[in-house]
Design a protein around this motif. Sequence first.
Motif, PDB file in Angstrom:
ATOM      1  N   THR A 121      46.282  82.716  36.215  1.00  0.00           N
ATOM      2  CA  THR A 121      47.505  81.933  36.384  1.00  0.00           C
ATOM      3  C   THR A 121      47.211  80.589  37.043  1.00  0.00           C
ATOM      4  OG1 THR A 121      47.932  83.236  38.403  1.00  0.00           O
ATOM      5  CG2 THR A 121      49.113  83.873  36.412  1.00  0.00           C
ATOM      6  N   LEU A 168      49.234  79.035  27.794  1.00  0.00           N
ATOM      7  CA  LEU A 168      50.187  80.028  28.299  1.00  0.00           C
ATOM      8  C   LEU A 168      50.066  81.352  27.559  1.00  0.00           C
ATOM      9  CD1 LEU A 168      53.318  77.752  28.759  1.00  0.00           C
ATOM     10  CD2 LEU A 168      51.948  78.796  30.567  1.00  0.00           C
ATOM     11  N   GLY A 172      49.303  84.790  29.448  1.00  0.00           N
ATOM     12  CA  GLY A 172      50.213  85.921  29.337  1.00  0.00           C
ATOM     13  C   GLY A 172      49.540  87.155  28.765  1.00  0.00           C
ATOM     14  N   CYS A 365      51.133  78.926  41.712  1.00  0.00           N
ATOM     15  CA  CYS A 365      52.439  79.396  41.240  1.00  0.00           C
ATOM     16  C   CYS A 365      53.254  79.878  42.437  1.00  0.00           C
ATOM     17  CB  CYS A 365      52.279  80.551  40.251  1.00  0.00           C
ATOM     18  SG  CYS A 365      51.564  80.093  38.674  1.00  0.00           S
ATOM     19  N   LEU A 396      58.278  88.663  32.541  1.00  0.00           N
ATOM     20  CA  LEU A 396      57.252  89.041  31.569  1.00  0.00           C
ATOM     21  C   LEU A 396      57.284  90.550  31.376  1.00  0.00           C
ATOM     22  CD1 LEU A 396      54.755  87.766  30.009  1.00  0.00           C
ATOM     23  CD2 LEU A 396      53.379  88.664  31.892  1.00  0.00           C
ATOM     24  N   SER A 401      56.623  88.314  25.906  1.00  0.00           N
ATOM     25  CA  SER A 401      55.471  87.752  26.616  1.00  0.00           C
ATOM     26  C   SER A 401      55.367  86.240  26.500  1.00  0.00           C
ATOM     27  CB  SER A 401      54.179  88.388  26.074  1.00  0.00           C
ATOM     28  OG  SER A 401      54.067  88.169  24.672  1.00  0.00           O
ATOM     29  N   ILE A 403      55.738  82.852  27.869  1.00  0.00           N
ATOM     30  CA  ILE A 403      55.917  82.357  29.239  1.00  0.00           C
ATOM     31  C   ILE A 403      56.976  81.264  29.315  1.00  0.00           C
ATOM     32  CG2 ILE A 403      54.731  81.354  31.244  1.00  0.00           C
ATOM     33  CD1 ILE A 403      53.841  84.148  30.644  1.00  0.00           C
ATOM     34  N   HIS A 406      59.952  83.408  29.606  1.00  0.00           N
ATOM     35  CA  HIS A 406      59.851  84.445  30.634  1.00  0.00           C
ATOM     36  C   HIS A 406      58.829  84.027  31.689  1.00  0.00           C
ATOM     37  CE1 HIS A 406      60.895  86.245  26.693  1.00  0.00           C
ATOM     38  NE2 HIS A 406      61.889  86.722  27.402  1.00  0.00           N
ATOM     39  N   PRO A 407      59.211  83.036  32.509  1.00  0.00           N
ATOM     40  CA  PRO A 407      58.249  82.452  33.448  1.00  0.00           C
ATOM     41  C   PRO A 407      58.059  83.241  34.739  1.00  0.00           C
ATOM     42  CG  PRO A 407      60.344  81.308  33.630  1.00  0.00           C
ATOM     43  CD  PRO A 407      60.508  82.321  32.522  1.00  0.00           C
ATOM     44  N   VAL A 419      55.776  80.906  37.111  1.00  0.00           N
ATOM     45  CA  VAL A 419      54.827  80.019  36.427  1.00  0.00           C
ATOM     46  C   VAL A 419      55.556  78.687  36.188  1.00  0.00           C
ATOM     47  CG1 VAL A 419      53.206  79.786  34.511  1.00  0.00           C
ATOM     48  CG2 VAL A 419      53.828  82.063  35.336  1.00  0.00           C
ATOM     49  N   SER A 422      55.279  75.801  33.323  1.00  0.00           N
ATOM     50  CA  SER A 422      55.810  76.082  31.983  1.00  0.00           C
ATOM     51  C   SER A 422      57.239  75.585  31.827  1.00  0.00           C
ATOM     52  CB  SER A 422      55.761  77.590  31.705  1.00  0.00           C
ATOM     53  OG  SER A 422      56.699  78.286  32.515  1.00  0.00           O
TER      54      SER A 422
END
Length: 690
Positions: A121, A168, A172, A365, A396, A401, A403, A406-407, A419, A422
């Motif tokens: 990450t 990403l 992921g 992050c 996630l 999946s 990102i 779905h951060p 994340v 993103s």
Amino acid sequence: MEDLKGSELEKAIGRLDATAVAGFVQPSGSRTAKEVVDTLWKSESLLDKHGTKKDWPARRKSFIANVALALTSLDADAAATLQALPDLLNTVDINFAKILDQTGKSAGAALPPITQVAAATAFACQMLELLEKGAQQDMDKGPELRVKSNFSIGGRIVNPDTELFGVLKAMGATVLLLAYQNSWLNKAGEVVLPSVLHRPSIDEIEAVQSVLSFAAAWGGWERAQVRARFDHRPFEYVPPPLPKNTPAGITSILDVEPNHDVELVDYIANDRLLARTHQQYFEMLASGYRGADPSLDEHTPLAPAAFVSFEEKHGLYTLFEYYSYDVQNDTKQYAGLTLMEWLRGYAILRRLAAEIVTAATDHPCPQLAEAEIVQYLTRGGLSETAAHRFLSHCCLTSRRSDIYDHPFIRVGEDRYLFVAPSQRNGILGPIIVSALNGVGATVQRKGTEFEKRLRKEIQGPGRKVAHFTKKRDKEEYDYDALMVWGNFCFLFECKNHTLSGGVIQLAYHARQESVSHARQVRRLVDGLLKHPDMLDDQLPEARGKLLVPCVINNLQYSVPDGVDGVLFADSSMIKRFLHLPVIGQVGMRAGQEPIRTPGGEIIRLWAGDAPTPLEFLRHLRCPVQFILTRNHTKCQRILSGISEYEAVAGGEYATSDVEIASGRAAAMAYDSLVPLWSEADWAGRLTRIP
């Protein structure tokens, strides 16, 4: 998609219940044998990517054989196509296992699993920030705001969207692989990390890149096997000699190119939509719509009463464009949230991504407490229940999946890894559409607003428009828009067609949906030909005209030469064609309306001072925008390693920027590829209304 994991047919496949699956084809069943066979080929339930299902190859083979046996008497040809399926699925699972084996042998795999997550990450954050800075520096050059797909970063031409997506995706996939291996998935399928992440060392970040490379290979094989299954095609190998750039040690390469008839049309539609969305963003920015944003500590009602950012204003506009109805007043809930709650949620995340700064000793992050995130969302106009629901949709999971959508990654009971990079430059409209697709929420209205808008746009000199619903012989015929122009009557069936966002499965679904839409239009055509008197009180001028059947999509999904005898165009190209005779470069400066670049003309859409029906037909058959994009699109050959000796060769599309010279070359290609047919040419292809 038609057969989601929750459908009864998919559940029967997951149970390996051959009797129940075959039952869908019986006289009282809901599908044909071909449809059931197609679902079997496409079913994720038949895969065992992580090797966790006991005796799966043998059980799966027996199940497929039993289904084929039961279907043989109903449709022998369809049943016969199942013979190749067990071996193909075995190859799919074996190659996933090989990638996992290679990953386990890599240098990064020696790190503790939680350290691998921390390093993966962190590396993604570094790469995202590097691309972000490079693109911004390139865009700031010159007096004009530049709407570009590609940028020069360190002397290298890159497409930031493609690069960001790749980084990403690999990150992921790495987290998900580790989650499967270490049982970090809860009952809801969410990834739950066991502890807070530390800031990784330079050595740890360097080591984990080997894991990321195999995660990228996992993604490459994932897309390749989807293409094979959805096309019902066996795997083929690249014949010797192998290409000169083949990495040392590779002795065999599986060849899985995209099906261009499906994926290229879909890619061009997505690319045109994204380009238009970016252009709208810059147009709004140039027009001075950006103002001071409220503090995230303030209470702000939902849009359109108030906005937390300029990006949210643009997001609302794009949602209206995408769905073609008054989305701001839609109180319906989609996966438990209204569209304005979805919009506000992602608008808040974009603000947080830009404004939260981590301490130098913390992981790049942010790792936020659940209560803190919920507080931001509730101050932003969501109820506490809606805030928790939105947060759960942004996590996630084993099924979701992406990102961008779905951060968040859960950390323990009440913390979330965010994340943030993103989200910093995310365009809210596409993110929300993708998120809704991911949770299976369908925003599909009858389209009356879209129909009204289309009828308004096609009105003009020499063009008479009507719409009506009639019944004949117990059949109802609903005509969204009929337009008489010259010696032609155009039948427009309006469709709120959602694009795939690059998801291969949805691209194939769009193609199937187009076949269904064409069937609907042919029924309407038959109705007019059998009962032309339906026109007498609404559009008598249509009698005796050549009938042009068309599907008009609200988004940029056009299919050259149409589908099954029905033309497929989009409302964007219709509006553009009827109201502006020239396609060319446009310049934008802050605080000013867009202006056409002097000498920037690429192609004229009309030969004279006004459009003609024949010119319009040419663009319905294939819009010039399609050829402009196609001629700036290449399918890049991408090699993904499966093992030390094996690789898969896939293809992914990439778009270059349209310059004056390249645009004019594409215009010349359009003239030769899509000639202007005469009325006699069309008369030989169309049917005249009695």
